[in-house]
Design a protein around this motif. Structure first.
Motif, PDB file in Angstrom:
ATOM      1  N   ALA A   1       0.863  -1.192   0.000  1.00  0.00           N
ATOM      2  CA  ALA A   1       0.000   0.000   0.000  1.00  0.00           C
ATOM      3  C   ALA A   1       0.893   1.234   0.000  1.00  0.00           C
ATOM      4  O   ALA A   1       1.676   1.438   0.940  1.00  0.00           O
ATOM      5  N   VAL A   2       0.795   2.023  -1.044  1.00  0.00           N
ATOM      6  CA  VAL A   2       1.606   3.230  -1.165  1.00  0.00           C
ATOM      7  C   VAL A   2       0.691   4.429  -0.977  1.00  0.00           C
ATOM      8  O   VAL A   2      -0.361   4.518  -1.622  1.00  0.00           O
ATOM      9  N   SER A   3       1.077   5.330  -0.086  1.00  0.00           N
ATOM     10  CA  SER A   3       0.275   6.540   0.141  1.00  0.00           C
ATOM     11  C   SER A   3       1.089   7.747  -0.297  1.00  0.00           C
ATOM     12  O   SER A   3       2.174   7.994   0.241  1.00  0.00           O
ATOM     13  N   LEU A   4       0.581   8.467  -1.270  1.00  0.00           N
ATOM     14  CA  LEU A   4       1.241   9.673  -1.772  1.00  0.00           C
ATOM     15  C   LEU A   4       0.498  10.877  -1.202  1.00  0.00           C
ATOM     16  O   LEU A   4      -0.637  11.162  -1.595  1.00  0.00           O
ATOM     17  N   VAL A   5       1.135  11.567  -0.245  1.00  0.00           N
ATOM     18  CA  VAL A   5       0.496  12.706   0.422  1.00  0.00           C
ATOM     19  C   VAL A   5       1.030  13.999  -0.199  1.00  0.00           C
ATOM     20  O   VAL A   5       2.237  14.223  -0.237  1.00  0.00           O
ATOM     21  N   LEU A   6       0.122  14.826  -0.672  1.00  0.00           N
ATOM     22  CA  LEU A   6       0.508  16.069  -1.341  1.00  0.00           C
ATOM     23  C   LEU A   6      -0.216  17.247  -0.700  1.00  0.00           C
ATOM     24  O   LEU A   6      -1.366  17.099  -0.268  1.00  0.00           O
ATOM     25  N   PRO A   7       0.452  18.398  -0.655  1.00  0.00           N
ATOM     26  CA  PRO A   7      -0.268  19.580  -0.182  1.00  0.00           C
ATOM     27  C   PRO A   7      -1.401  19.915  -1.143  1.00  0.00           C
ATOM     28  O   PRO A   7      -1.303  19.649  -2.351  1.00  0.00           O
TER      29      PRO A   7
END
Ligand code: FES
Ligand SMILES: [Fe+2]
Length: 413
Positions: A316-322
């Motif tokens: 599970a990859v979580s890409l957190v972006l502003p």
């Protein structure tokens, strides 16, 4: 008051099946066993890796719009951003379009398999070229007046050029952004012409990342989660102090709380959480212990990519972006499999993983993050305190602080 009756999502235990193909003496095997042995000792002592001191962080740093703009300039416009997994662009003629704060980014894989990135905006009058998401394209045709570009961003055609007048092809390609893929991850820089320097950016972490085998994974699904301020969101990924209290019927069923081994590589880090089978493993000889059963490792690529389950069958990859304002972030939750589902059972198992991660993160972590967000303005003159048992949160804020100071010294891009 309304009570919501929710059945806790079922934990995706089949994902515990190991996918690690390593020799115990190679870099990945040595690392996995070493971190497991550290966790065994922490478990026996009821301890967790600790920072030297507590850390105080002014609450205003999470809510001040000027600070947010400074962070975008000092962090997101300066460092290589992991914006896609290689398997989201699985072959020649594929793309991913993604909005990063105020920059629309278009990542493409050309006919030779080479990755490019551009600003996702037409050079005629700025129309967004491809809607957000992943897909296939041989070339890119603007829907406004039909100018066309190849997958490297070069201008191919100008509709009605005879009446439009001549256009200099060399000066009117898409605005190119630096891009490169490493270890199954595609990195993009938001400042044109600024080199990524991935060798020094990833340093000694790169062989461990490569050992996760992400480059040969299959992209199963992507879900989008709205979130609060990007650092409020990130903080929740970097400690396991909250597992027992926030996730009693989900994460805490499989992970122990407040027992974690912490490592950092430059700006990046890994929090390795103790999984419940470690209780059994401590009674076994070291050679019989299985790191994929005992260790829940979350690799964190600064500034916003969490890789969870990287030693297992499902990742599970979580890409957190502003987001566009200080109060918003967005997360793409991407599920990768070692191979495409072979049958309905494998598909259902992958569905369970996808739903479990989505429900837990949205209903528990992000619901809490929005609760934090609601109090920020009223806490303006105070500090948050990060405990000695939250070294990952401290490390993240130390890196952000360092980059802000560096940007002041270096001046604007
Ligand atoms: S804006 Fe793209 S062709 Fe006019
Ligand atoms: Fe959590």
């Amino acid at each position: 008051m309304t009570t919501v009756d929710r059945t806790p999502p079922v934990a995706p235990t089949p994902t515990y099946a190991s996918a690690l193909e390593y020799d115990r003496d190679d870099v990945v095997g040595r690392d996995a066993h070493a971190v497991m042995e550290r966790l065994v000792r922490l478990y026996q002592d009821s301890g967790t890796d600790q920072a030297e001191e507590q850390w105080r962080e002014p609450v205003r740093n999470y809510s001040d719009p000027q600070r947010f703009r400074d962070e975008l300039d000092a962090v997101h416009r300066r460092v290589p951003l992991p914006l896609a997994m290689s398997c989201e662009l699985p072959g020649p003629g594929t793309y991913k379009a993604i909005q990063v704060a105020d920059t629309p980014v278009l990542i493409t894989r050309d006919a030779h398999g080479v990755i490019h990135a551009s600003v996702n905006a037409c050079r005629h009058r700025g129309n967004e070229l491809l809607a957000e998401g992943v897909g296939r394209a041989k070339r890119i045709v603007c829907s406004y007046h039909a100018w066309s570009y190849d997958l490297a961003g070069c201008l191919l055609g100008v509709a009605g050029e005879k009446t439009f007048g001549p256009v200099d092809r060399d000066r009117t390609g898409l605005v190119r952004l630096p891009a490169e893929e490493r270890a199954g991850i595609i990195f993009v820089g938001l400042t044109p012409g600024r080199p990524l320097n991935l060798d020094s950016w990833l340093g000694d972490l790169e062989p461990l990342l490569a050992g996760l085998g992400l480059a040969s994974c299959h992209h199963f699904s992507t879900r989008e989660l709205p979130g609060p301020n990007w650092k409020v969101t990130v903080d929740g990924y970097l400690e396991g102090y909250h597992f027992a209290s926030l996730h009693p019927t989900t994460v805490f069923k499989t992970n122990l709380s407040n027992i974690a081994a912490f490592d950092s590589w430059g700006p990046h880090q890994r929090n390795a959480f103790a999984l419940r089978p470690i209780a059994e493993a401590v009674t076994q000889p070291p050679e019989a212990r299985d790191p994929t059963a005992c260790v829940g490792a979350i690799f964190w690529l600064f500034p916003g990519l969490a890789i969870s389950g990287g030693w297992r069958q499902h990742v599970a990859v979580s890409l957190v972006l502003p987001g566009r304002t200080v109060e918003e972030s967005r997360t793409q939750q991407v599920i990768l499999l070692r191979h495409p589902p072979a049958d309905d059972d494998e598909r259902k198992t992958a569905d369970t993983t996808r739903d479990w991660f989505h429900d837990v993160v949205l209903d528990e972590d992000y619901a809490t993050g929005f609760g934090v967000q609601r109090g920020l303005a009223a806490l303006g003159g105070t500090d948050f305190v990060f405990g000695r048992n939250e070294p990952g949160v401290q490390h993240f804020h130390r890196v952000v602080k360092g980059l802000l100071a560096e940007a002041v010294t270096d001046g604007p891009q």
